[in-house]
Design an enzyme around this catalytic site. Structure first.
Site, PDB file in Angstrom:
ATOM      1  N   CYS A  19      18.330 -31.439 -13.643  1.00  0.00           N
ATOM      2  CA  CYS A  19      19.427 -31.518 -14.596  1.00  0.00           C
ATOM      3  C   CYS A  19      19.234 -32.805 -15.389  1.00  0.00           C
ATOM      4  O   CYS A  19      18.370 -33.609 -15.052  1.00  0.00           O
ATOM      5  CB  CYS A  19      20.762 -31.621 -13.873  1.00  0.00           C
ATOM      6  SG  CYS A  19      21.045 -30.316 -12.677  1.00  0.00           S
ATOM      7  N   ARG A  57      15.824 -30.563 -19.726  1.00  0.00           N
ATOM      8  CA  ARG A  57      15.892 -30.703 -18.273  1.00  0.00           C
ATOM      9  C   ARG A  57      16.759 -29.616 -17.633  1.00  0.00           C
ATOM     10  O   ARG A  57      16.851 -29.524 -16.409  1.00  0.00           O
ATOM     11  CB  ARG A  57      16.473 -32.067 -17.908  1.00  0.00           C
ATOM     12  CG  ARG A  57      15.631 -33.228 -18.384  1.00  0.00           C
ATOM     13  CD  ARG A  57      16.226 -34.511 -17.913  1.00  0.00           C
ATOM     14  NE  ARG A  57      16.204 -34.601 -16.475  1.00  0.00           N
ATOM     15  CZ  ARG A  57      15.152 -35.002 -15.759  1.00  0.00           C
ATOM     16  NH1 ARG A  57      14.051 -35.350 -16.360  1.00  0.00           N
ATOM     17  NH2 ARG A  57      15.220 -35.048 -14.453  1.00  0.00           N
ATOM     18  N   TRP A 101      20.741 -27.236 -14.641  1.00  0.00           N
ATOM     19  CA  TRP A 101      19.834 -26.127 -14.322  1.00  0.00           C
ATOM     20  C   TRP A 101      20.146 -25.771 -12.881  1.00  0.00           C
ATOM     21  O   TRP A 101      19.895 -26.555 -11.968  1.00  0.00           O
ATOM     22  CB  TRP A 101      18.381 -26.582 -14.468  1.00  0.00           C
ATOM     23  CG  TRP A 101      17.368 -25.494 -14.351  1.00  0.00           C
ATOM     24  CD1 TRP A 101      17.007 -24.600 -15.311  1.00  0.00           C
ATOM     25  CD2 TRP A 101      16.547 -25.198 -13.221  1.00  0.00           C
ATOM     26  NE1 TRP A 101      16.019 -23.766 -14.842  1.00  0.00           N
ATOM     27  CE2 TRP A 101      15.725 -24.113 -13.568  1.00  0.00           C
ATOM     28  CE3 TRP A 101      16.435 -25.735 -11.944  1.00  0.00           C
ATOM     29  CZ2 TRP A 101      14.798 -23.562 -12.690  1.00  0.00           C
ATOM     30  CZ3 TRP A 101      15.510 -25.191 -11.068  1.00  0.00           C
ATOM     31  CH2 TRP A 101      14.693 -24.112 -11.448  1.00  0.00           C
ATOM     32  N   ASN A 156      21.829 -35.187 -10.418  1.00  0.00           N
ATOM     33  CA  ASN A 156      20.578 -34.462 -10.638  1.00  0.00           C
ATOM     34  C   ASN A 156      19.805 -34.541  -9.340  1.00  0.00           C
ATOM     35  O   ASN A 156      19.657 -35.619  -8.777  1.00  0.00           O
ATOM     36  CB  ASN A 156      19.795 -35.140 -11.781  1.00  0.00           C
ATOM     37  CG  ASN A 156      18.351 -34.684 -11.851  1.00  0.00           C
ATOM     38  OD1 ASN A 156      18.063 -33.530 -11.573  1.00  0.00           O
ATOM     39  ND2 ASN A 156      17.467 -35.582 -12.214  1.00  0.00           N
ATOM     40  N   GLY A 157      19.328 -33.397  -8.842  1.00  0.00           N
ATOM     41  CA  GLY A 157      18.569 -33.403  -7.587  1.00  0.00           C
ATOM     42  C   GLY A 157      19.138 -32.394  -6.616  1.00  0.00           C
ATOM     43  O   GLY A 157      19.894 -31.494  -7.006  1.00  0.00           O
ATOM     44  N   GLU A 194      -4.816 -20.987 -18.119  1.00  0.00           N
ATOM     45  CA  GLU A 194      -3.836 -21.660 -18.968  1.00  0.00           C
ATOM     46  C   GLU A 194      -3.398 -20.740 -20.119  1.00  0.00           C
ATOM     47  O   GLU A 194      -2.218 -20.682 -20.473  1.00  0.00           O
ATOM     48  CB  GLU A 194      -4.418 -22.980 -19.496  1.00  0.00           C
ATOM     49  CG  GLU A 194      -3.508 -23.768 -20.414  1.00  0.00           C
ATOM     50  CD  GLU A 194      -2.167 -24.196 -19.806  1.00  0.00           C
ATOM     51  OE1 GLU A 194      -1.943 -23.963 -18.614  1.00  0.00           O
ATOM     52  OE2 GLU A 194      -1.340 -24.740 -20.552  1.00  0.00           O
ATOM     53  N   LYS A 233       0.477 -19.695 -20.814  1.00  0.00           N
ATOM     54  CA  LYS A 233       1.123 -19.975 -22.111  1.00  0.00           C
ATOM     55  C   LYS A 233       1.720 -18.690 -22.670  1.00  0.00           C
ATOM     56  O   LYS A 233       2.820 -18.683 -23.186  1.00  0.00           O
ATOM     57  CB  LYS A 233       0.121 -20.542 -23.133  1.00  0.00           C
ATOM     58  CG  LYS A 233      -0.262 -21.980 -22.961  1.00  0.00           C
ATOM     59  CD  LYS A 233       0.809 -22.983 -23.284  1.00  0.00           C
ATOM     60  CE  LYS A 233       1.661 -23.333 -22.106  1.00  0.00           C
ATOM     61  NZ  LYS A 233       1.189 -24.257 -21.125  1.00  0.00           N
ATOM     62  N   GLU A 276       4.813 -17.253 -20.234  1.00  0.00           N
ATOM     63  CA  GLU A 276       6.034 -18.037 -20.041  1.00  0.00           C
ATOM     64  C   GLU A 276       6.908 -18.084 -21.292  1.00  0.00           C
ATOM     65  O   GLU A 276       8.117 -18.243 -21.185  1.00  0.00           O
ATOM     66  CB  GLU A 276       5.724 -19.450 -19.540  1.00  0.00           C
ATOM     67  CG  GLU A 276       5.021 -20.340 -20.531  1.00  0.00           C
ATOM     68  CD  GLU A 276       4.728 -21.734 -19.970  1.00  0.00           C
ATOM     69  OE1 GLU A 276       5.492 -22.221 -19.142  1.00  0.00           O
ATOM     70  OE2 GLU A 276       3.730 -22.332 -20.403  1.00  0.00           O
ATOM     71  N   HIS A 324     -12.978  -5.408  -8.883  1.00  0.00           N
ATOM     72  CA  HIS A 324     -12.624  -5.281  -7.462  1.00  0.00           C
ATOM     73  C   HIS A 324     -11.178  -4.841  -7.285  1.00  0.00           C
ATOM     74  O   HIS A 324     -10.597  -5.077  -6.225  1.00  0.00           O
ATOM     75  CB  HIS A 324     -12.914  -6.601  -6.735  1.00  0.00           C
ATOM     76  CG  HIS A 324     -14.381  -6.933  -6.738  1.00  0.00           C
ATOM     77  ND1 HIS A 324     -15.292  -6.259  -5.956  1.00  0.00           N
ATOM     78  CD2 HIS A 324     -15.092  -7.818  -7.469  1.00  0.00           C
ATOM     79  CE1 HIS A 324     -16.505  -6.734  -6.206  1.00  0.00           C
ATOM     80  NE2 HIS A 324     -16.413  -7.675  -7.124  1.00  0.00           N
ATOM     81  N   LYS A 344      11.902 -28.092 -18.039  1.00  0.00           N
ATOM     82  CA  LYS A 344      10.735 -28.912 -18.324  1.00  0.00           C
ATOM     83  C   LYS A 344      10.244 -29.656 -17.102  1.00  0.00           C
ATOM     84  O   LYS A 344       9.057 -29.774 -16.862  1.00  0.00           O
ATOM     85  CB  LYS A 344      11.092 -29.905 -19.443  1.00  0.00           C
ATOM     86  CG  LYS A 344       9.948 -30.808 -19.873  1.00  0.00           C
ATOM     87  CD  LYS A 344       8.884 -30.038 -20.608  1.00  0.00           C
ATOM     88  CE  LYS A 344       7.701 -30.881 -21.009  1.00  0.00           C
ATOM     89  NZ  LYS A 344       6.525 -30.043 -21.301  1.00  0.00           N
TER      90      LYS A 344
HETATM   91  C1  F6R Z   1       3.766 -24.770 -18.213  1.00  0.00           C
HETATM   92  C2  F6R Z   1       4.234 -26.050 -17.708  1.00  0.00           C
HETATM   93  C3  F6R Z   1       4.381 -26.197 -16.235  1.00  0.00           C
HETATM   94  C4  F6R Z   1       4.056 -27.631 -15.801  1.00  0.00           C
HETATM   95  C5  F6R Z   1       4.372 -27.799 -14.316  1.00  0.00           C
HETATM   96  C6  F6R Z   1       4.035 -29.194 -13.824  1.00  0.00           C
HETATM   97  O1  F6R Z   1       3.656 -24.774 -19.601  1.00  0.00           O
HETATM   98  O2  F6R Z   1       4.535 -26.949 -18.449  1.00  0.00           O
HETATM   99  O3  F6R Z   1       3.610 -25.268 -15.543  1.00  0.00           O
HETATM  100  O4  F6R Z   1       2.718 -27.890 -16.064  1.00  0.00           O
HETATM  101  O5  F6R Z   1       5.724 -27.535 -14.080  1.00  0.00           O
HETATM  102  O6  F6R Z   1       4.808 -30.156 -14.472  1.00  0.00           O
HETATM  103  P1  F6R Z   1       4.357 -31.674 -14.482  1.00  0.00           P
HETATM  104  O7  F6R Z   1       3.074 -31.777 -15.208  1.00  0.00           O
HETATM  105  O8  F6R Z   1       5.473 -32.394 -15.152  1.00  0.00           O
HETATM  106  O9  F6R Z   1       4.201 -32.080 -13.040  1.00  0.00           O
END
Ligand code: F6R
Length: 622
Positions: free
Chosen positions: A2, A27, A76, A112-113, A495, A499, A502, A518, A617
């Site tokens: 959060c 967040r 969140w 937050n937490g 990756e 991308k 998500e 397989h 994020k």
């Molecule tokens: C995907 C993305 C996430 C982060 C993951 C790790 O686009 O951003 O998969 O890479 O949550 O986050 P960090 O790098 O902040 O530890």
């Protein structure tokens, strides 16, 4: 996970709190709330579900709440649905319903937490007559503070430290006490929290961009500390209640860096910032044509004594690890394994003093990565963090830190931080190869020269973005996508697939191209989109063959390859060319069209690109 904010000073608090929260929405954004008090009057609490603008509307952009001291929260959900009752702030009093309005409470707080032992604490508080109206762990924390505050008739700092000793888990807490007008009390353990104090005003926030507009003078409150914040001032206390001195840090980044800067979305802006992010990161560790890792404290002797490397991370950062594995093993000849942080922390992977554990994290706050770091340290490994957020918990706790200079990343889907991490790991691989005499000085110089050209090559790919925009408009209704590649191209595919899925919500998977047959190939049917990454010369023909296997089962093929491989057009339906570089560094280039494909597909589907559903994020919960 959060975002929390606070303000006390001479101005009206609510508009400032709303503005600060708007910079923390990344967040969490399922609900939000404010508590503001006007001198000795009771705190007024207002909450709203959904994005922050609902709260702004409900409070007439904050004008409906009078008072110069307040706290705010964007949520969140972790415990309890996203709802008004579960939204913060929470109060210690036995208020009815939503906990909104003027609250007859001694303590009001945001958090937050996660409080792991909240059930047991809640039972204790229920026995003492407390009534709970939400499902949150936060309400338990607020009521526990209130319990100690009243039971021992101690001040807020001692009530908070007693609470901190009882609760397990992670938290950044901001609390207001009825008896202490104009003051905010804060505490943290493993969740980020900063305090700004300047010129008769003080601010609290989970992250720097939230208050950058108001102050650049910031305290990083330490783990297990309590802060007493009053207009223009912050005092800090340890768990014994003894006052401790904390240094004031001046933030030097540009506030503009956290704004959209003319792009439609933060993600597109951040994709375009990649040349700069890569260049800045390179320039901070490559000086006069030579790698300088003195900032990390990782000595040449330490590098010589490495027996194995374990890279631990989550999501895209884990994908960086997957790419780094190929590069480090190939260049430096060191065995590398790559682990998901959420798995690593519960496994007994053999680790010795000769193991270097590299934690990769943009935020430096990801709960699983942080826990993995602590496990690695307990088991005696040397730890190196590749982190973007300066002063983050992972950065502070690792033995060595290599900062990426991507700047603040706002879009939930990472782009520029991924690219900066990738370049940092490439430089590290070259450095280790050179120190361990696996590479000549000339070769190291040549490779560093190649890296120096990456920013300009990324810019060239960005200039061609309209083709990808066009292709995305054709495929916006695709149901399934498979990203395939071999070797490093497999790491890039991982990756690309993340991308895409998500932010576009299209089902996609990444496969090592040779593995499809397989089992997975049975999913390929008419018009299933297959995106092949073909940047590795020795594996090119083999991946083309795997793509053809898909085509003969109805698959529609997109190939991404380097300039010059024009024969690919004979086999696939659509080809994207990228500039050449040394094959070890192809991920830095090939990822860019994949980011653009994900971005434009999401835009074409009318989705919230920067804030995809169910995601946040910074994942500070397990
Ligand atoms: C995907 C993305 C996430 C982060 C993951 C790790 O686009 O951003 O998969 O890479 O949550 O986050 P960090 O790098 O902040 O530890």
């Amino acid at each position: 996970m959060c975002g929390i904010v606070g303000y006390t000073g001479r101005r009206q608090a609510a508009p400032i709190l709303l503005d600060s929260l708007s910079r923390l929405e990344y967040r969490g954004y399922d609900s939000a709330g404010l508590a503001v008090r006007n001198g000795a009057a009771l705190a007024e609490v207002v909450k709203a579900t959904g994005k922050l603008y609902h709260l702004a509307d409900k409070t007439d952009q904050g004008r409906a709440l009078a008072g110069c001291c307040g706290i705010g929260h964007t949520r969140w959900a972790t415990h309890g649905d996203p709802s008004i009752v579960n939204a913060h702030p929470h109060v210690s009093g036995n208020c009815s319903g939503s906990g909104s309005g003027a609250v007859e409470s001694d303590v009001v707080g945001v958090h937050n937490g996660i409080i792991e032992n909240y059930t047991e604490l809640k039972e204790k508080l229920l026995r003492h007559g407390y009534v709970f109206y939400s499902d949150t762990d936060t309400e338990v924390a607020v009521k526990l503070v209130d319990y100690y505050y009243k039971k021992y008739k101690i001040g807020p700092v001692d009530a908070i430290t007693r609470t901190m000793v009882r609760i397990r888990g992670s938290y950044a807490l901001a609390l207001m006490f009825k008896d202490y007008p104009d003051e905010i009390f804060a505490a943290r353990k493993d969740s980020p929290l900063i305090i700004g104090a300047e010129d008769g005003e003080a601010y609290l926030a989970s992250d720097v961009p939230a208050i950058l507009k108001y102050t650049r003078q910031v305290y990083y409150i330490d783990n297990l500390q309590v802060a007493r914040v009053s207009p223009g001032k912050a005092l800090f206390y340890d768990l014994n209640g003894d006052e401790v001195e904390m240094p004031l840090t001046e933030i030097t980044w540009d506030a503009e860096a956290a704004e959209k800067g003319g792009f439609e979305h933060f993600m597109l802006k951040e994709i375009h910032e990649q040349p700069g992010a890569v260049r800045d990161t390179l320039n901070s560790i490559v000086k006069d044509g030579w790698v300088d890792l003195s900032q990390t404290g990782l000595t040449e002797d330490a590098i010589r004594s490495i027996e194995q490397i374990v890279i631990v991370a989550c999501g895209s950062a884990w994908h960086v690890g997957m790419a780094a594995q190929y590069v480090m093993e190939d260049l430096a000849g060191i065995p590398v394994r790559v682990e998901l942080a959420s798995e690593f922390r519960y496994r007994s992977i053999p680790i010795s003093g000769g193991t270097l554990v590299i934690i990769i994290s943009q935020s430096g706050e990801t709960a699983d990565s942080l826990a993995a770091l602590r496990v690695a340290k307990e088991r005696g490994a040397q730890t190196l963090a590749i982190v973007n957020v300066i002063g983050s918990t992972i950065a502070r706790e690792a033995d060595h830190v290599l900062y990426t200079l991507a700047g603040p990343e706002i879009a939930v889907a990472t782009t520029k931080a991924y690219s900066a991490q990738l370049i940092a790991s490439d430089v590290l691989a070259i450095h280790m190869a050179r120190i361990r005499e696996k590479m000549t000085a000339e070769e190291a110089e040549r490779l560093l020269g190649e890296l120096a050209l990456i920013p300009e090559k990324i810019s060239r790919i960005l200039e061609e973005k309209e083709r990808l925009q066009w292709f995305s408009s054709k495929m916006a209704n695709t149901r399934d996508i498979f990203f395939i590649g071999r070797g490093l191209d497999y790491a890039i595919s991982l990756e690309g697939s993340l991308k895409m899925k998500e932010i576009s919500y299209i089902h996609s998977e990444a496969y090592a191209a040779g593995e499809l047959k397989h089992g997975t190939i049975s999913l390929v049917e008419n018009n299933t989109l297959i995106i092949g990454v073909l940047t590795q010369k020795a594996l090119y023909e083999k991946t083309v063959s795997n793509m053809m296997e898909c085509k003969s089962r109805g698959g529609y093929l997109l190939g991404i390859t380097t300039n010059g491989n024009f024969d690919l057009e004979d086999s696939v339906n659509f080809t994207v060319y990228i500039p050449k570089t040394d094959e070890h560094f192809m991920a830095s280039l090939a990822v860019v069209p994949l980011q653009l494909l994900g971005y434009y597909t999401s835009v074409n589907r009318g989705l919230d690109v920067d804030k995809p559903r169910n995601l946040a994020k910074s994942v500070t919960v397990e």
